[in-house]
Design an enzyme around this catalytic site. Sequence first.
Site, PDB file in Angstrom:
ATOM      1  N   ASN A   1      -0.427   5.229 -21.799  1.00 57.61           N
ATOM      2  CA  ASN A   1       0.175   3.915 -21.610  1.00 57.61           C
ATOM      3  C   ASN A   1      -0.640   3.188 -20.547  1.00 57.61           C
ATOM      4  OD1 ASN A   1       1.785   1.734 -20.981  1.00 57.61           O
ATOM      5  ND2 ASN A   1       3.508   2.941 -20.195  1.00 57.61           N
TER       6      ASN A   1
ATOM      7  N   SER B   1       3.143  11.367 -13.775  1.00 57.84           N
ATOM      8  CA  SER B   1       2.090  11.998 -12.965  1.00 57.84           C
ATOM      9  C   SER B   1       1.410  13.180 -13.660  1.00 57.84           C
ATOM     10  CB  SER B   1       2.635  12.411 -11.595  1.00 57.84           C
ATOM     11  OG  SER B   1       3.054  11.265 -10.870  1.00 57.84           O
TER      12      SER B   1
ATOM     13  N   LYS C   1      -0.199   0.257 -19.526  1.00 56.75           N
ATOM     14  CA  LYS C   1       0.627  -0.710 -18.779  1.00 56.75           C
ATOM     15  C   LYS C   1      -0.111  -2.057 -18.693  1.00 56.75           C
ATOM     16  CE  LYS C   1       2.845   3.180 -16.601  1.00 56.75           C
ATOM     17  NZ  LYS C   1       3.540   3.764 -15.451  1.00 56.75           N
TER      18      LYS C   1
ATOM     19  N   HIS D   1      10.737   2.061 -21.628  1.00 54.21           N
ATOM     20  CA  HIS D   1      10.047   2.597 -20.452  1.00 54.21           C
ATOM     21  C   HIS D   1      10.841   2.223 -19.194  1.00 54.21           C
ATOM     22  CE1 HIS D   1       7.091   3.219 -17.321  1.00 54.21           C
ATOM     23  NE2 HIS D   1       6.475   4.032 -18.167  1.00 54.21           N
TER      24      HIS D   1
ATOM     25  N   GLU E   1       9.993   1.137 -16.465  1.00 55.75           N
ATOM     26  CA  GLU E   1       9.590  -0.139 -15.844  1.00 55.75           C
ATOM     27  C   GLU E   1      10.242  -1.321 -16.564  1.00 55.75           C
ATOM     28  OE1 GLU E   1       5.368   0.684 -15.915  1.00 55.75           O
ATOM     29  OE2 GLU E   1       5.734   2.275 -14.452  1.00 55.75           O
TER      30      GLU E   1
ATOM     31  N   GLY F   1       3.937   7.568 -11.537  1.00 53.36           N
ATOM     32  CA  GLY F   1       2.991   6.922 -10.624  1.00 53.36           C
ATOM     33  C   GLY F   1       3.107   7.388  -9.184  1.00 53.36           C
TER      34      GLY F   1
ATOM     35  N   GLU G   1      10.790  10.957 -18.942  1.00 62.96           N
ATOM     36  CA  GLU G   1      10.000  10.515 -17.800  1.00 62.96           C
ATOM     37  C   GLU G   1      10.911  10.315 -16.596  1.00 62.96           C
ATOM     38  OE1 GLU G   1       6.125   8.582 -19.243  1.00 62.96           O
ATOM     39  OE2 GLU G   1       7.631   7.000 -19.108  1.00 62.96           O
TER      40      GLU G   1
HETATM   41  P1  PGA Z   1       1.968   7.963 -14.676  1.00 64.13           P
HETATM   42  O1  PGA Z   1       2.889   7.058 -15.634  1.00 64.13           O
HETATM   43  O2  PGA Z   1       1.276   8.974 -15.566  1.00 64.13           O
HETATM   44  O3  PGA Z   1       1.030   6.998 -14.052  1.00 64.13           O
HETATM   45  O4  PGA Z   1       2.898   8.632 -13.705  1.00 64.13           O
HETATM   46  C1  PGA Z   1       3.588   7.649 -16.686  1.00 64.13           C
HETATM   47  C2  PGA Z   1       4.303   6.604 -17.483  1.00 64.13           C
HETATM   48  O5  PGA Z   1       4.809   5.630 -16.899  1.00 64.13           O
HETATM   49  O6  PGA Z   1       4.372   6.724 -18.711  1.00 64.13           O
END
Ligand code: PGA
Length: 245
Positions: free
Chosen positions: A9, A205, A11, A91, A93, A167, A161
């Site tokens: 992803n 992560s 983003k 997601h 976010e 992140g 997740e």
């Molecule tokens: P990350 O994000 O691997 O940067 O932790 C994972 C995600 O949001 O799918």
Amino acid sequence: MPRKIAAGNWKMNGTAEDLLQLTALSSAHPDPTVDVIICPPATLISQARTNAGKIGIGGQDCNTAVSGAHTGEISASMMKAAGATSIIVGHSERRTDHGESDALIAKKAQAAYAAGLVAIICIGETLAEREAGTTLDVMDVQLAGSVPDDATAANTVIAYEPVWAIGTGKVPSTEQIAEVHAHIRRVLKVRFADANEIPLLYGGSVKDSNAAEIFAVDNVDGALVGGASLKAVDFSPIISALEKA
Ligand code: PGA
């Protein structure tokens, strides 16, 4: 066995020059033995498709409608027409920044199905929920609310997740991942005849150094990767680890 999936992803990252990363990834993995998907920003889907070889291209979100007066929005069928075969919905976010509810996420998943796309439905607890010991209850609510009744192993992927792992460089223990993934599988089995075939991805992560141990966990069928999917040099070893798992 569910199919194995390494999904990236991007983003809100990437312009045309970053498609070099996709070209590099596809030359490093001309014939992957697992499904590899990159979800770039919508502006790059069409160009990404022509650079991706056997790598699938996905969207990151969609509107519930097919078309209409929804300024700034993009429909699942538009992303399909641009070359996407899957789409991330729910997601964290989106849930946090845009206040998306489980009901809305279920509608977005249905929009993806209607367009002929696979919905990658994300769920996960916050740190406060984990510390309060309510992680599995949160999974129950999110699975019940955001996975539509017409989900199948062919049209749906679930990504677990934990919000606190996205992140942050923090990763749950393999025991914690195993517990949640086993729970998700059990909950899906109550509703879906082919639940054993629905791919369950871990996200948060994931990187080269932890991928192999995460992929060895029962009921982990792959990963949804943010930061470490942006550069071919980082994502490629994660794909290789999944191929070996
Ligand atoms: P990350 O994000 O691997 O940067 O932790 C994972 C995600 O949001 O799918």
